[in-house]
Structure formats: structure tokens, C-alpha cells
Design an enzyme around this catalytic site. Structure first.
Site, PDB file in Angstrom:
ATOM      1  N   LEU A   1       0.846  -1.194   0.000  1.00  0.00           N
ATOM      2  CA  LEU A   1       0.000   0.000   0.000  1.00  0.00           C
ATOM      3  C   LEU A   1       0.876   1.237   0.000  1.00  0.00           C
ATOM      4  CD1 LEU A   1      -2.463  -0.975   2.905  1.00  0.00           C
ATOM      5  CD2 LEU A   1      -2.793  -1.358   0.434  1.00  0.00           C
TER       6      LEU A   1
ATOM      7  N   ASP B   1       4.587   1.626   1.514  1.00  0.00           N
ATOM      8  CA  ASP B   1       5.651   2.394   0.869  1.00  0.00           C
ATOM      9  C   ASP B   1       5.310   3.872   0.951  1.00  0.00           C
ATOM     10  OD1 ASP B   1       7.682   3.423  -0.674  1.00  0.00           O
ATOM     11  OD2 ASP B   1       7.178   2.317  -2.504  1.00  0.00           O
TER      12      ASP B   1
ATOM     13  N   ASN C   1       7.471   6.423  -0.040  1.00  0.00           N
ATOM     14  CA  ASN C   1       8.202   7.245  -1.007  1.00  0.00           C
ATOM     15  C   ASN C   1       8.706   8.551  -0.390  1.00  0.00           C
ATOM     16  OD1 ASN C   1       6.110   5.730  -3.247  1.00  0.00           O
ATOM     17  ND2 ASN C   1       8.292   5.821  -3.725  1.00  0.00           N
TER      18      ASN C   1
ATOM     19  N   ASP D   1      14.456   2.011  -0.583  1.00  0.00           N
ATOM     20  CA  ASP D   1      14.314   2.001  -2.041  1.00  0.00           C
ATOM     21  C   ASP D   1      15.159   3.166  -2.575  1.00  0.00           C
ATOM     22  OD1 ASP D   1      13.433   2.441  -4.664  1.00  0.00           O
ATOM     23  OD2 ASP D   1      11.301   2.427  -4.222  1.00  0.00           O
TER      24      ASP D   1
ATOM     25  N   GLY E   1       9.705  -2.354  -8.742  1.00  0.00           N
ATOM     26  CA  GLY E   1       9.223  -2.113 -10.103  1.00  0.00           C
ATOM     27  C   GLY E   1       9.098  -0.639 -10.382  1.00  0.00           C
TER      28      GLY E   1
HETATM   29  O1  OSB Z   1       8.450   3.381  -4.879  1.00  0.00           O
HETATM   30  O2  OSB Z   1       8.359   1.399  -5.599  1.00  0.00           O
HETATM   31  C1  OSB Z   1       8.172   2.600  -5.764  1.00  0.00           C
HETATM   32  C2  OSB Z   1       6.481   3.150  -9.121  1.00  0.00           C
HETATM   33  C3  OSB Z   1       7.134   4.266  -9.574  1.00  0.00           C
HETATM   34  C4  OSB Z   1       8.075   4.854  -8.773  1.00  0.00           C
HETATM   35  C5  OSB Z   1       8.360   4.316  -7.520  1.00  0.00           C
HETATM   36  C6  OSB Z   1       7.720   3.172  -7.069  1.00  0.00           C
HETATM   37  C7  OSB Z   1       6.726   2.604  -7.866  1.00  0.00           C
HETATM   38  C8  OSB Z   1       5.924   1.471  -7.464  1.00  0.00           C
HETATM   39  C9  OSB Z   1       5.337   0.644  -8.577  1.00  0.00           C
HETATM   40  O3  OSB Z   1       5.639   1.228  -6.316  1.00  0.00           O
HETATM   41  C10 OSB Z   1       5.931  -0.693  -8.644  1.00  0.00           C
HETATM   42  C11 OSB Z   1       5.564  -1.424  -9.923  1.00  0.00           C
HETATM   43  O4  OSB Z   1       6.092  -1.104 -10.996  1.00  0.00           O
HETATM   44  O5  OSB Z   1       4.787  -2.350  -9.821  1.00  0.00           O
HETATM   45 MG    MG Z   2       9.325   2.351  -3.291  1.00  0.00          MG
END
Ligand code: OSB
Ligand code: MG
Length: 381
Positions: free
Chosen positions: A173, A199, A201, A249, A301
Site C-alpha cells: 500500500l 511504501d 516514497n 528504495d 518495479g
Molecule cells: O516506490 O516502488 C516505488 C512506481 C514508480 C516509482 C516508484 C515506485 C513505484 C511502485 C510501482 O511502487 C511498482 C511497480 O512497478 O509495480
Molecule cells: Mg518504493
């Protein structure tokens, strides 16, 4: 390997639904592909003409990291491609690319895309799959899904339910301040003890430590990147205040960063994204380091098309990736992918077994999705 031609191709792919993170909402993906024509050594050393494809995961805007499609295109055309061309035919192998490009600071996603195209070409000529070349052992990988922020908690709960019905084995999430504890509580109450992680970010600061500790009661697998990209030290101060393991990440761009984060106690789990760390071979090096240190790692991803998705599945099939990755079906993001779609089979994604990436763009899809193409070697005006 001899490099005859390098082309940059930009695609615009509509998303099946908007994808919202703490740094913004995305409705389409602008994907930058690198296409190379090369002559490389066949299984018996004989020259074979091949085409290789790479995918750059930089965003259209510099919100997740400093890289962008426009910046990566510029750096590829002006520096990276000329440097590998100048390195000469003998030195030119995918293994050598990282060292050849070392003088250029940063730009990991641009470097990774070029390395990926050369790796695909080299392995196609050699008739070997990427999974095999990386030393991967599995022929399918468990599939996790990343769920973006929604307008209401109820919408998010419904979307999670759809993904669970499809068979995804782990839910991630997205959270941000004001959309966190109650969101996780609602998902836990609706679906019990499904493997769950969050996550942020980089949306929080150390001042939010007590609030983040409220997530501890939900038995999450991990909290991903709670603090800013360059807040390694602050993560090390946060970690002892949480029972939930911290996974990094954005902060991890190299083996050295991985060691620093682990030594400092800033993270106990590592998210490995090939673009962020400068390529699949660096991703393998981080995998190896995590395994040596007994640290849990998994493959992240970046909304990849089928090309990057194929390569991520191959990487995720390595032994040391012990948690499900964000390697979901193509349909998670795209109604029409540029390759044959990856589909969920009993919660897993099949690892391509064909040479190189094992997939390639479908010509009519490629044409329909293409925004523009540009020759960067030999360069045209
Ligand atoms: O933080 O993992 C991340 C997508 C774009 C940029 C950062 C993230 C993400 C995702 C998507 O969480 C992961 C996916 O491609 O399935
Ligand atoms: Mg991430």
C-alpha cells in the site's frame, strides 16, 4: 561486440487507472527504449547479427529521483552511447559497460538502459536467457502488487480486494501523512493476515517516528522508504523506534550504499531496482552482497513495459530475492503492452526462457505506441 546502430524510442502508454504515490499522480507512462543493432559472438564464437532492447525507467518528471526521460535521452545521446562506441569493439561487452561509463556521475537509469540493450543483444547472439546469465534458479516468481493512493479508504480496500481475487500473493500500500494508519487498519480488517507492506516514497520526517510506530500493531512485512532519499542517518535513528522493519528504495543506488545502510542500521531489508542502481549487473551485485550478509532483498518495479518486466522477472528468480517483488502482470498497469503480456498464473509470473530478455516489442504495438524515434549512433543532425 560491434555496435552498428543505436536508436532512442519514446513510447506513451496509457495506464489502466491513475497511479498515485506521495509524490504525485500519473495517468500515462512515457517510456524511453534503447534499440541496438549489433554483431556479437554466437555459441561457437561465430558472429551473429542481433537486435537488443533496453528500457529506461526514469520518470517523465523528476519526482521519484532526479532522472527524467528528457535528461536520460540527452545523457545517452551526448555521453553514454559515444563512450561505449569509443571503447571499441573488443572492450564492448555488457560486463564492461559499467566500468566504461564510470566517469559519468549518476544517471543510473540512463546507464542501466544502455547496458540492458547490450546485454539483450549479447545474450541473444549467445542463445542464452537473461535468467540463466544472472544465475537465476526459479522458472516462476511470486507476484506482489503495488497499490496507489485512492480518494477514499473504501476505494483502496476495494482495489486491494480485486488484486487478491486475481491471485497476487503480497500487497503493498502506498501511504503518505494523513493516509496511513487508518488505511492499513481497514485493509487488515477486510482481508486478515495477507502479506502486507507499505511504501511512503520519502513522505515523512524523523519527527513522525511516534506516528509511524502506530503501524507496528499491523504486523507489516516492512515499511519502505519512510524518510527522504538522502536521510540514511535519520533512517538509522528511526529504525530502533519501530518494530516494523525498514526497507530502503530511493536511498540505495549502489553496493556501497547498501553496505552503508546495513552497517548503520538504517535498513534491514533492501528493495533492488535495476534502473536505480545502474543496471542488472549492479542489481546482481547488490543481490550477492545481501545474500552474503544474510539480508532479505526483493525486486522493485517502475511501471515497466513487458521489456523491463521480463528482465525484472529474470532478476527476481535469483535465490537471494526472498520476498515477493513488485513484478506484477502487465494488466496491472497496461491494457496493451508493447510485448506479449505477462499474466498471473496462480499468483506467479513466468520467467522468460528464450534468449536475452525472451520477449520483444510486437511491431504493430510498437508503432502504435511510439511518440518518436531518434538515431544516436551513427548520429544524425
Ligand atoms: O516506490 O516502488 C516505488 C512506481 C514508480 C516509482 C516508484 C515506485 C513505484 C511502485 C510501482 O511502487 C511498482 C511497480 O512497478 O509495480
Ligand atoms: Mg518504493
Amino acid at each position: 561486440m560491434q555496435l552498428h546502430r543505436v536508436e532512442l524510442v519514446r513510447l506513451r502508454l496509457p495506464l489502466v487507472a491513475p497511479f498515485t504515490t506521495s509524490f504525485g499522480t500519473q495517468e500515462t507512462r512515457l517510456a524511453l527504449l534503447v534499440r541496438v543493432e549489433a554483431t556479437a559472438a554466437g555459441p561457437g564464437g561465430q558472429p551473429v547479427d542481433v537486435v537488443g532492447w533496453g528500457e529506461c525507467v526514469a520518470g517523465e518528471h523528476p519526482l521519484y529521483s532526479s532522472e527524467t526521460v528528457a535528461g536520460a535521452s540527452h545523457v545517452l545521446a551526448t555521453y553514454l552511447v559515444p563512450m561505449v562506441v569509443a571503447a571499441g569493439d573488443e572492450a564492448l561487452s555488457a560486463d564492461a559497460v559499467h566500468a566504461v561509463l564510470r566517469p559519468i556521475v549518476g544517471h543510473h537509469m540512463a546507464k542501466a538502459a544502455l547496458e540492458m540493450a547490450l546485454l539483450d543483444a549479447e545474450l541473444r547472439a549467445r542463445d542464452q536467457s537473461l535468467a540463466r546469465a544472472l544465475g537465476a534458479t526459479r522458472d516462476r516468481v511470486p507476484s506482489g502488487v503495488s497499490v496507489g493512493l485512492h480518494d477514499t479508504i473504501g476505494d483502496m480496500v476495494d482495489t486491494v480486494g480485486d488484486y487478491l481475487d486475481q491471485g497476487y500473493v503480497r500487497i503493498k500500500l502506498k501511504i503518505k501523512p494523513g493516509h496511513d494508519v487508518e488505511l492499513v487498519r481497514a485493509v487488515r480488517e477486510a482481508y486478515g493476515d495477507v502479506p502486507l507492506q507499505v511504501d511512503a516514497n520519502a513522505a515523512y520526517t524523523l519527527a513522525d517516528a511516534d506516528h509511524l510506530a502506530e503501524l507496528d500493531e499491523f504486523d507489516l512485512l516492512l515499511v519502505e522508504q519512510p524518510l527522504a532519499n538522502d536521510d540514511l542517518w535519520q533512517h538509522s535513528l528511526l529504525a530502533p523506534r519501530l518494530a516494523t522493519p525498514i526497507c530502503l528504495d530511493e536511498s540505495i543506488e549502489s553496493v556501497a550504499d547498501t553496505d552503508a545502510a546495513l552497517d548503520m542500521g538504517a535498513a534491514s531489508i533492501i528493495n533492488v531496482k535495476p534502473g536505480r542502481v545502474g543496471g542488472y549487473l549492479q542489481a546482481r551485485a547488490i543481490h550477492d552482497r545481501c545474500r552474503e550478509r544474510g539480508v532479505v532483498a526483493w525486486v522493485g518495479g517502475m511501471l515497466e513495459t513487458g521489456l523491463g518486466r521480463a528482465a525484472n522477472a529474470a532478476l527476481a528468480a535469483m535465490d537471494g530475492f526472498t520476498l515477493p517483488g513488485d513484478v506484477s502482470a502487465s494488466s496491472r498497469f497496461y491494457r496493451e503492452d508493447v510485448t506479449e503480456p505477462f499474466v498471473l498464473e496462480d499468483g506467479h509470473i513466468r520467467v522468460p526462457a528464450g534468449p536475452g530478455l525472451g520477449v520483444e516489442p510486437l511491431p504493430e504495438r510498437l508503432e502504435a505506441l511510439t511518440v518518436d524515434r531518434r538515431d544516436v549512433h551513427p548520429a544524425t543532425a
